[in-house]
Design an enzyme around this catalytic site. Structure first.
Site, PDB file in Angstrom:
ATOM      1  N   ALA A   1       0.840  -1.204   0.000  1.00 29.12           N
ATOM      2  CA  ALA A   1       0.000   0.000   0.000  1.00 29.12           C
ATOM      3  C   ALA A   1       0.866   1.242   0.000  1.00 29.12           C
ATOM      4  O   ALA A   1       1.974   1.247   0.542  1.00 29.12           O
ATOM      5  CB  ALA A   1      -0.932   0.006   1.212  1.00 29.12           C
ATOM      6  N   ASP A   2       0.356   2.298  -0.617  1.00 26.49           N
ATOM      7  CA  ASP A   2       1.059   3.570  -0.628  1.00 26.49           C
ATOM      8  C   ASP A   2       0.026   4.692  -0.686  1.00 26.49           C
ATOM      9  O   ASP A   2      -0.975   4.588  -1.391  1.00 26.49           O
ATOM     10  CB  ASP A   2       2.009   3.666  -1.827  1.00 26.49           C
ATOM     11  CG  ASP A   2       2.983   4.819  -1.685  1.00 26.49           C
ATOM     12  OD1 ASP A   2       4.008   4.623  -1.010  1.00 26.49           O
ATOM     13  OD2 ASP A   2       2.711   5.910  -2.212  1.00 26.49           O
ATOM     14  N   THR A   3       0.266   5.753   0.067  1.00 25.09           N
ATOM     15  CA  THR A   3      -0.677   6.876   0.134  1.00 25.09           C
ATOM     16  C   THR A   3       0.028   8.179  -0.234  1.00 25.09           C
ATOM     17  O   THR A   3       1.146   8.426   0.219  1.00 25.09           O
ATOM     18  CB  THR A   3      -1.264   7.012   1.557  1.00 25.09           C
ATOM     19  OG1 THR A   3      -1.921   5.789   1.919  1.00 25.09           O
ATOM     20  CG2 THR A   3      -2.260   8.152   1.634  1.00 25.09           C
TER      21      THR A   3
ATOM     22  N   GLY B   1      -3.031   3.573  -2.966  1.00 25.76           N
ATOM     23  CA  GLY B   1      -2.969   2.430  -3.870  1.00 25.76           C
ATOM     24  C   GLY B   1      -2.807   1.153  -3.058  1.00 25.76           C
ATOM     25  O   GLY B   1      -2.111   1.145  -2.037  1.00 25.76           O
TER      26      GLY B   1
END
Length: 200
Positions: free
Chosen positions: A78-80, A115
């Site tokens: 995950a990436d923000t 994501g």
């Protein structure tokens, strides 16, 4: 859930969110550097989250405990990011950078994109990739310079994209959001849960 779940992120907030919904999982973090080629925020987070999941999976394959192959396992990356007028605001370099970001964010709206990439390995080691991004629109109330400085003094902005944490003291300045609150925290947990429910 029958599969072994791996969270490929060192974020304490993502860890707390998965624990909150009752998922049993392990945390593995890759130290590999991640670089993206996309220019659209929604695509950037998808690219980075997939890279994180792939890096963790590659490192686990090299572990002797896995026998060189991953089976009955799901690896979550995950990436923000915070995007203001399609410009990405990362983690602030220092307090002045945090003040600059917050000054730009106050009194208007921006987007937060997370994501998620799930690498789903079946009993034979065959991999299926599930990847998506979720966007949330965030409205920040007008802030005085004193309020911005007082918030920075709490130390909260230091490790957060866009220099704020919606789940902390900055909640006082959030006018409203359109979309998933938990997505802004760092993980769209309802969507992730549905994904895991389908594969495990």
């Amino acid at each position: 859930m029958k599969k072994r779940i791996i969270l490929g992120s060192g974020s304490p907030r993502r860890k707390e969110l998965l624990e909150q919904i009752g998922v049993n999982f392990e945390v593995r973090v890759s130290e590999k550097e991640e670089q993206y080629k996309s220019v659209v925020p929604e695509e950037i987070v998808k690219e980075l989250s997939l890279m994180k999941a792939e890096n963790v999976a590659e490192e686990m394959v090299s572990d002797k405990e896995n026998g060189g192959q991953l089976r009955n396992m799901a690896v979550i990356g995950a990436d923000t990011i915070v995007a203001l007028d399609d410009e990405i605001l990362g983690k602030p370099r220092d307090e002045e950078d945090a003040a600059h970001m917050l000054t730009r964010l106050q009194g208007r709206e921006h987007y937060v994109y997370t994501g998620v990439a799930v690498l789903d390995f079946d009993a034979h080691g065959k991999k299926n990739v599930i990847s998506y991004s979720v966007g949330t629109k965030v409205y920040v109330n007008e802030m005085t310079e004193e309020e911005i400085r007082a918030y920075i003094a709490t130390g909260e902005p230091a490790d957060k994209a866009g220099a704020y944490g919606i789940q902390g003291g900055f909640a006082a300045y959030i006018g409203r959001i359109d979309g998933d609150y938990y997505n802004v925290v760092g993980l769209p947990v309802s969507r992730v849960y549905r994904t895991l429910r389908e594969i495990v």
